[in-house]
Design a protein around this motif. Structure first.
Motif, PDB file in Angstrom:
ATOM      1  N   LYS A 223      -6.923   3.055  -7.492  1.00 42.17           N
ATOM      2  CA  LYS A 223      -5.727   2.288  -7.164  1.00 42.17           C
ATOM      3  C   LYS A 223      -4.842   2.084  -8.387  1.00 42.17           C
ATOM      4  O   LYS A 223      -3.618   2.052  -8.290  1.00 42.17           O
ATOM      5  N   LYS A 224      -5.476   1.981  -9.533  1.00 39.28           N
ATOM      6  CA  LYS A 224      -4.699   1.778 -10.762  1.00 39.28           C
ATOM      7  C   LYS A 224      -3.803   2.971 -11.069  1.00 39.28           C
ATOM      8  O   LYS A 224      -2.828   2.860 -11.797  1.00 39.28           O
ATOM      9  N   ASP A 225      -4.165   4.136 -10.541  1.00 34.69           N
ATOM     10  CA  ASP A 225      -3.356   5.332 -10.795  1.00 34.69           C
ATOM     11  C   ASP A 225      -2.092   5.363  -9.941  1.00 34.69           C
ATOM     12  O   ASP A 225      -1.208   6.174 -10.166  1.00 34.69           O
ATOM     13  N   ALA A 226      -2.046   4.502  -8.938  1.00 29.96           N
ATOM     14  CA  ALA A 226      -0.918   4.539  -8.015  1.00 29.96           C
ATOM     15  C   ALA A 226       0.261   3.750  -8.558  1.00 29.96           C
ATOM     16  O   ALA A 226       0.082   2.739  -9.221  1.00 29.96           O
ATOM     17  N   ILE A 227       1.457   4.264  -8.299  1.00 24.76           N
ATOM     18  CA  ILE A 227       2.655   3.503  -8.610  1.00 24.76           C
ATOM     19  C   ILE A 227       3.163   2.906  -7.304  1.00 24.76           C
ATOM     20  O   ILE A 227       3.583   1.778  -7.235  1.00 24.76           O
ATOM     21  N   GLU A 228       3.073   3.707  -6.254  1.00 22.86           N
ATOM     22  CA  GLU A 228       3.383   3.239  -4.907  1.00 22.86           C
ATOM     23  C   GLU A 228       2.189   3.626  -4.037  1.00 22.86           C
ATOM     24  O   GLU A 228       1.922   4.809  -3.839  1.00 22.86           O
ATOM     25  N   LEU A 229       1.484   2.617  -3.544  1.00 23.57           N
ATOM     26  CA  LEU A 229       0.162   2.858  -2.954  1.00 23.57           C
ATOM     27  C   LEU A 229       0.167   3.762  -1.723  1.00 23.57           C
ATOM     28  O   LEU A 229      -0.641   4.683  -1.627  1.00 23.57           O
ATOM     29  N   TYR A 230       1.091   3.521  -0.785  1.00 21.98           N
ATOM     30  CA  TYR A 230       1.022   4.271   0.473  1.00 21.98           C
ATOM     31  C   TYR A 230       1.178   5.781   0.308  1.00 21.98           C
ATOM     32  O   TYR A 230       0.291   6.544   0.716  1.00 21.98           O
ATOM     33  N   PRO A 231       2.276   6.275  -0.307  1.00 23.19           N
ATOM     34  CA  PRO A 231       2.388   7.735  -0.465  1.00 23.19           C
ATOM     35  C   PRO A 231       1.266   8.315  -1.324  1.00 23.19           C
ATOM     36  O   PRO A 231       0.836   9.445  -1.112  1.00 23.19           O
ATOM     37  N   PHE A 232       0.778   7.535  -2.265  1.00 24.20           N
ATOM     38  CA  PHE A 232      -0.312   7.966  -3.140  1.00 24.20           C
ATOM     39  C   PHE A 232      -1.570   8.239  -2.318  1.00 24.20           C
ATOM     40  O   PHE A 232      -2.143   9.325  -2.364  1.00 24.20           O
ATOM     41  N   LEU A 233      -1.975   7.252  -1.510  1.00 29.23           N
ATOM     42  CA  LEU A 233      -3.189   7.420  -0.712  1.00 29.23           C
ATOM     43  C   LEU A 233      -3.002   8.493   0.361  1.00 29.23           C
ATOM     44  O   LEU A 233      -3.922   9.245   0.662  1.00 29.23           O
ATOM     45  N   ARG A 234      -1.772   8.554   0.917  1.00 30.13           N
ATOM     46  CA  ARG A 234      -1.500   9.559   1.948  1.00 30.13           C
ATOM     47  C   ARG A 234      -1.666  10.961   1.369  1.00 30.13           C
ATOM     48  O   ARG A 234      -2.338  11.812   1.962  1.00 30.13           O
ATOM     49  N   ASP A 235      -1.085  11.185   0.213  1.00 25.49           N
ATOM     50  CA  ASP A 235      -1.179  12.491  -0.449  1.00 25.49           C
ATOM     51  C   ASP A 235      -2.616  12.866  -0.750  1.00 25.49           C
ATOM     52  O   ASP A 235      -3.042  13.992  -0.518  1.00 25.49           O
ATOM     53  N   ILE A 236      -3.357  11.909  -1.297  1.00 30.40           N
ATOM     54  CA  ILE A 236      -4.745  12.171  -1.653  1.00 30.40           C
ATOM     55  C   ILE A 236      -5.550  12.528  -0.415  1.00 30.40           C
ATOM     56  O   ILE A 236      -6.293  13.500  -0.387  1.00 30.40           O
ATOM     57  N   TYR A 237      -5.351  11.736   0.650  1.00 24.95           N
ATOM     58  CA  TYR A 237      -6.116  11.988   1.873  1.00 24.95           C
ATOM     59  C   TYR A 237      -5.823  13.378   2.423  1.00 24.95           C
ATOM     60  O   TYR A 237      -6.741  14.155   2.694  1.00 24.95           O
TER      61      TYR A 237
END
Lengths: 247, 203
Positions: A223-237
């Motif tokens: 989570k610390k790597d995220a600047i904006e959580l939603y697109p970050f997690l979406r991309d990773i998933y």
């Protein structure tokens, strides 16, 4: 002197001519990345997804993590690891069937070996004998991956309550896995490990707490790597799922 | 005297440059020794975290093309609209971000083993180096992506894939989403924040 200047000028201009500018190389690299924004990205549930990402994050932060940490304080890691192994052993039908559906005969056979060895010598799967002693490792496959392997596209992205990121294809896959999952209670199914839905929910919740207790730092550090959580997690998933399907 | 000094500095630059710059044939072996060296630094618990990360960055700085990574993460179109000074500021912040994130991971480091699995030349100017990180019997695949620099025959890293997730792609998507709603200056500010903040969904 004039000759020298001239030569200098000449070699320089030659250098300019023969050297492709770094700019070109960079633009070339750029094509390896996609622009998934605005119109190009099909994300009809974005508003809801962002909201649910926040809800899940808060659920993790204020309920799941504290519970898992308290539990970890009470139960030694070796016991939690053993339980995690036992749960993984129970999920054998999901992996076995989906390996078969993807024609991965060798993997399906290894899964069977693992199940037999770990259920017996590993005492109900608490010890991963097959992995530790014989280096036969699990081959994680689920229905979402099977559908992906058959060429089904991911569809729209959807963030599920508690379970987190998913997409249309994997949502359908989850229904398939639900049927094969020994921890769920389905009346229409011949065999049920648990007696009713309440027990199924309780044991699934316990499974989640146990699993979280073994991976607490991982989500936090991610989570610390995220600047904006939603697109970050979406991309990773989505990238991770594509990778798993291609394997 | 000054001439000698300048010459010395020049030679030093040339030497260190060629010492670290990667040629195609020694990508595998150099990365192998880089990783081994980094691993031994990581295991040296006598050093403070700050010291350890400093030493590790000294090894890898010459191999990572931070400027290109920054440019790719924000996209060439956006990059070209920035004045050089802003480009530099953004690159610096982005590099710091990458390094901080790496330092956070150091804390999780226990006894992982890293092996180089495969070097694949995708095309003339691209090489993918696949490494496996082993932890608790599980294998995590990490791919270092190299490109051939245009002016010298050197290879530098422009992206890292962890378990199939491209680091640059995750930043690219986030930056694009942020810039669609907020000015560039705000992005710079957010790069300095340690925790993610969420912009509100469009109503």
């Amino acid at each position: 002197m004039r000759l020298l200047l001239l030569t200098c000028f000449f070699t320089l201009s030659l250098l300019w001519a023969t050297n492709p500018t770094p700019q070109q190389a960079n633009e070339d690299v750029e094509t390896e990345f996609v622009d998934k924004t605005g119109e190009a990205l099909f994300d009809p549930l974005e508003g809801y997804n962002r909201f649910m990402t926040d809800v899940n994050d808060h659920f993790y932060e204020y309920i799941l993590r504290p519970t898992a940490q308290g539990y970890a304080y009470l139960v030694p890691e070796s016991a939690r690891k053993g339980l995690s192994n036992a749960f993984d052993n129970l999920f054998f039908p999901i992996r076995f069937v989906n390996n078969l559906l993807q024609f991965k005969w060798g993997n399906a056979f290894e899964e069977t070996e693992r199940f037999v060895l770990n259920s017996t010598m590993g005492i109900l799967g608490f010890r991963d004998v097959a992995g530790e002693e014989l280096h036969i490792y699990a081959h994680d496959e689920d229905f979402g991956q099977t559908l992906g392997a058959y060429g089904v596209g991911s569809g729209f992205h959807i963030v599920l309550p508690i379970f987190g990121p998913s997409n249309a294809r994997d949502l359908v896959g989850l229904a398939g896995d639900y049927w094969l999952n020994p921890l769920t209670y389905i009346e229409a199914r011949d065999a049920n490990l648990v007696d009713n839905t309440a027990e199924s929910v309780a044991i699934t919740a316990f499974y989640m707490v146990n699993r979280t207790s073994l991976h607490v730092n991982e989500y936090d550090s991610l989570k610390k790597d995220a600047i904006e959580l939603y697109p970050f997690l979406r991309d990773i998933y989505e990238s991770r799922r594509n990778k798993l399907i291609s394997e | 005297m000054i001439k000698k000094l300048l010459f010395g500095i020049g030679m030093m630059f040339v030497c260190t440059h060629s010492l670290f710059a990667l040629q195609e044939n020694d990508i595998s072996s150099s990365m192998r020794s880089h990783i081994d060296l980094a691993t031994s630094i990581l295991r040296n618990t006598q050093l403070a975290k700050q010291e350890r990360s400093g030493k590790i960055f000294a090894i890898f700085d010459s191999v990572f093309d931070y400027t290109l990574m920054a440019k790719l993460s924000i996209g060439a179109k956006q990059w070209d609209t920035l004045v050089p000074e802003k480009q530099r500021e953004f690159t610096k912040l982005f590099e710091m971000r990458l390094k901080n994130s790496y330092m956070e991971k150091l804390d999780l480091y226990t006894d992982e083993k890293i092996v180089i699995k495969n070097l694949e030349k995708i095309k003339d100017t691209r090489i993918h180096l696949t490494t496996h990180l082993m932890k608790n019997g599980e294998v995590y695949e990490i791919i270092y992506k190299f490109y051939k620099t245009a002016n010298a025959n050197e290879w530098m890293i422009y992206d890292v894939d962890i378990l199939g997730v491209s680091i640059i792609q995750t930043y690219r998507t986030q930056f694009a989403e942020i810039l669609a709603k907020e000015p560039f200056e705000r992005l710079l500010e957010r790069l300095k924040e340690p925790e993610p903040t969420n912009t509100k969904a469009p109503q």
